[in-house]
Design a protein around this motif. Sequence first.
Motif, short mmCIF file in Angstrom:
data_model
loop_
_atom_site.label_atom_id
_atom_site.label_comp_id
_atom_site.label_asym_id
_atom_site.label_seq_id
_atom_site.Cartn_x
_atom_site.Cartn_y
_atom_site.Cartn_z
N VAL A 1 -6.97 -112.85 26.03
CA VAL A 1 -6.04 -113.98 25.94
C VAL A 1 -4.83 -113.54 25.13
O VAL A 1 -4.97 -112.91 24.08
CB VAL A 1 -6.70 -115.21 25.29
N ASP A 2 -3.63 -113.88 25.62
CA ASP A 2 -2.37 -113.65 24.92
C ASP A 2 -1.70 -115.00 24.67
O ASP A 2 -1.72 -115.89 25.54
CB ASP A 2 -1.42 -112.77 25.73
N GLY A 3 -1.11 -115.13 23.50
CA GLY A 3 -0.40 -116.35 23.18
C GLY A 3 0.67 -116.09 22.13
O GLY A 3 0.80 -114.98 21.61
N ALA A 4 1.45 -117.11 21.83
CA ALA A 4 2.54 -116.96 20.86
C ALA A 4 2.63 -118.21 19.98
O ALA A 4 2.39 -119.33 20.45
CB ALA A 4 3.86 -116.72 21.58
N PHE A 5 2.97 -117.98 18.72
CA PHE A 5 3.23 -119.03 17.75
C PHE A 5 4.58 -118.72 17.12
O PHE A 5 4.67 -117.89 16.20
CB PHE A 5 2.13 -119.08 16.69
N GLY A 6 5.62 -119.34 17.66
CA GLY A 6 6.95 -119.01 17.20
C GLY A 6 7.31 -117.60 17.60
O GLY A 6 7.26 -117.23 18.77
N SER A 7 7.63 -116.75 16.63
CA SER A 7 7.99 -115.36 16.89
C SER A 7 6.80 -114.41 16.77
O SER A 7 6.98 -113.19 16.79
CB SER A 7 9.09 -114.91 15.92
N VAL A 8 5.60 -114.96 16.62
CA VAL A 8 4.39 -114.15 16.45
C VAL A 8 3.56 -114.20 17.73
O VAL A 8 3.22 -115.28 18.23
CB VAL A 8 3.56 -114.64 15.26
N ALA A 9 3.25 -113.03 18.27
CA ALA A 9 2.41 -112.91 19.46
C ALA A 9 1.01 -112.48 19.04
O ALA A 9 0.85 -111.64 18.15
CB ALA A 9 3.00 -111.92 20.44
N VAL A 10 0.00 -113.04 19.69
CA VAL A 10 -1.40 -112.77 19.36
C VAL A 10 -2.15 -112.36 20.62
O VAL A 10 -1.96 -112.96 21.69
CB VAL A 10 -2.07 -114.00 18.72
N HIS A 11 -2.96 -111.33 20.48
CA HIS A 11 -3.79 -110.84 21.58
C HIS A 11 -5.23 -110.74 21.11
O HIS A 11 -5.51 -110.22 20.02
CB HIS A 11 -3.31 -109.47 22.06
N VAL A 12 -6.17 -111.21 21.94
CA VAL A 12 -7.60 -111.08 21.65
C VAL A 12 -8.28 -110.59 22.92
O VAL A 12 -8.02 -111.10 24.01
CB VAL A 12 -8.22 -112.42 21.20
N ASP A 13 -9.13 -109.58 22.79
CA ASP A 13 -9.90 -109.12 23.95
C ASP A 13 -11.31 -108.76 23.53
O ASP A 13 -11.56 -108.36 22.39
CB ASP A 13 -9.22 -107.93 24.63
N THR A 14 -12.22 -108.93 24.44
CA THR A 14 -13.62 -108.54 24.21
C THR A 14 -14.24 -108.16 25.54
O THR A 14 -13.80 -108.62 26.60
CB THR A 14 -14.42 -109.69 23.55
N ALA A 15 -15.23 -107.30 25.49
CA ALA A 15 -15.89 -106.86 26.72
C ALA A 15 -17.31 -106.46 26.40
O ALA A 15 -17.64 -106.03 25.28
CB ALA A 15 -15.14 -105.69 27.35
N ILE A 16 -18.17 -106.59 27.40
CA ILE A 16 -19.56 -106.17 27.27
C ILE A 16 -19.99 -105.58 28.60
O ILE A 16 -19.59 -106.06 29.67
CB ILE A 16 -20.47 -107.35 26.86
N ASN A 17 -20.76 -104.50 28.55
CA ASN A 17 -21.22 -103.82 29.76
C ASN A 17 -22.60 -103.26 29.49
O ASN A 17 -22.75 -102.31 28.72
CB ASN A 17 -20.25 -102.71 30.14
N ASN A 18 -23.62 -103.86 30.09
CA ASN A 18 -25.00 -103.42 29.90
C ASN A 18 -25.57 -102.95 31.22
O ASN A 18 -25.50 -103.66 32.23
CB ASN A 18 -25.86 -104.56 29.35
N ALA A 19 -26.14 -101.74 31.23
CA ALA A 19 -26.71 -101.18 32.45
C ALA A 19 -28.00 -100.45 32.13
O ALA A 19 -28.08 -99.73 31.13
CB ALA A 19 -25.71 -100.24 33.12
#
Length: 700
Positions: A187-205
């Motif tokens: 997810v990407d978003g912005a608060f005024g002049s500040v940009a925020v990115h969060v990512d997560t992943a899982i892979n089980n085999a």
Amino acid sequence: MYQIDKPLAKHRLIYVLVLGFISTTALAQTQPSLEITATGSQEATQSILTPTKILQGDELLNKLGTTLGATLANELGVSATGYGAGSSRPVIRGLEGARVQILQNGLSVGDVSNISQDHAVGNNMQNAHQVEILRGAAALLYGSGSSGGLVNVVNDRILTNLPDRPTGAVNTSYETVNNGRAGALEVDGAFGSVAVHVDTAINNANDYTIPGNSTQSQGEPAGGWTVPPGGNGGNNYTGKLPNTFSNQNNLGVGVSYIGQNGYTGVSVERLNNNYGIPTPEGGSINQSQNRYDLQHQTRDPFAGFSSFKFSAASSNYNHTEFTNTGEAASLWKNMANEARFELAHNPLAGWKGTFGAQVSAASLNATEIGTGSYAIVPPTKTNSNALFWIEEGKWNSLQGNLGLRYNNVAQKPNLGTQLEGQEMANSAGDIVGPTPSITLQNRTFNLMSYSAGGLWNFMQGHGAGIAYTVSQRAPSAQELYSYGAHESTATFDIGNPNLNKETSHNLEFNIQKTSGLLRGKASVYANRFNNYIYGYYTGESVPDAEDFSVVVAQQAAATIKGVEGELTYNWRQHGVGGRLFGDASQGTFDSGGNLPLQPAPRLGAEIAHQQNGWLTNATYIYSYQQNKLAAWEQGPAPSYNLLNAGISYTEKIKDVNWTVYMNLKNLLNEQIRYATTPMAVRLYAPQPGRSLMVGLRGTF
């Protein structure tokens, strides 16, 4: 299930794919762009001659594998190593390990994957936005010694532009061959002049299913060489292959302040990876890494210059190696710090370019659990300081580039480390004396690498060029100082502290057509090495180390020659299109004999169709038998037919583009063994068999 005659199937598939290629019009892969971001930013550095590949968008999603090597394995000029599902690095033009540098957002990934093929690359491919392959002058921006090339994985964790609304992506999939379950969210978003990115992943085999038997019939080593069995064990499996499982997860967060003239951002990532090692002895590795990044860029910082960029990364990497009984055997730690700045100047007399500096420091510590002694490589600190300068120019139909990089590299082992010799035996089992001893000593190397190239656009959309690159590499810590048993390769490795720097002289000719429905490119190259570093099998074994073969680091003059090319018709556009491609390279010692771990020649074809939200594609690759092996390698590595196919449908529902997809891999259920993988694994562990993957992804 009916049986397919392999030669007949191969010729029928080639006929069908070539017929589809010739008779259809209009689709799907943009001609590989000559612009590379190399950092994920909006600014691009043009590499006008050296073949450069960028995987992004649907192409990356369709080819995405659990590992970096699996993702790039079928690219032009690129093959891969194959230690099960958990560990695989790219092999570029017959070169791997330290000769192929791996970056994350323009800075070293900070792992220990270049020490051994069983060590996984320290990144998660689920969150990758772009994968770039760099060669020649462009590669000199980031490191010397990357004689094979350089791979940069871009995840855009530090945003460089403010999103005007929340955006993101979600992806989930299931794969049959290994009961693989994967999911990713960002997810990407912005608060005024500040940009925020969060990512997560899982892979089980789980452990994957193989076709036929696991163990390949072991032929005699090339040249009648005598190599001890090295613990091959005698286990032979069908169905599920033990120790091929892989479990990954990661979490990343990035925050950046974005102003009118640039940005400043930071990010943090936690990566965990637990995977099996499919050797006869078996085992697993539990890997983790914390990584912290800082990036700053100012556009038009002062008169005459277009950009100033500073970036830094700090990583704390460790992994524990376990035996097949689950007992912890060794602990590896690598503390790595790196910083660099780049200053790009405005065009001057037709030239534009970038110069800068880079410093890095790494501290490697590998210990055997229970004894406290070192494991294979003694504790070593590596420091590197570099200056670089790249220039590119264009004058009517001519283009040119120049690159220069100076590096000072210092290797500093712990001089108090005790190296204990082992008794050696010959092929008859007779004791012939102790393993050769080495004396630890500090080493410093001054490296000068440079590149020059030119391209003549002799008519609209057609070009021919030449490039010459000299690349110098300092021996790595394991090549200098290793001394001990290495279970994953069934060898007793002995370094050589007297190794000299390795120098490659690469000359390449290139021709390309970059416009129109029919496009193509072809390259022929010769890469001559002075002091090529390799592991020499002495023919002796160490009885106290499971009869592992003794391998000593040596140097010799060597040459790798190769050719690669592709022809596309309306590729990556709407409608139907196709692609034909092929590559071949072979390395030899100048004194005679073949280099070890060389990829086999390949030919391939692709067809695809894209229309009204539907995308269908099929890829066929024939890999020839690799019988040009080093004197001590057993083989040959068998030929194989690889057929993959996929279909997807995309529909926009409200503000979300939903795509449901199905990918079929190794449809012919062929037994695939990479010639680029050491014998201990190649002879024992083939790649996965036939598989079906289904998934759903959405972007908003």
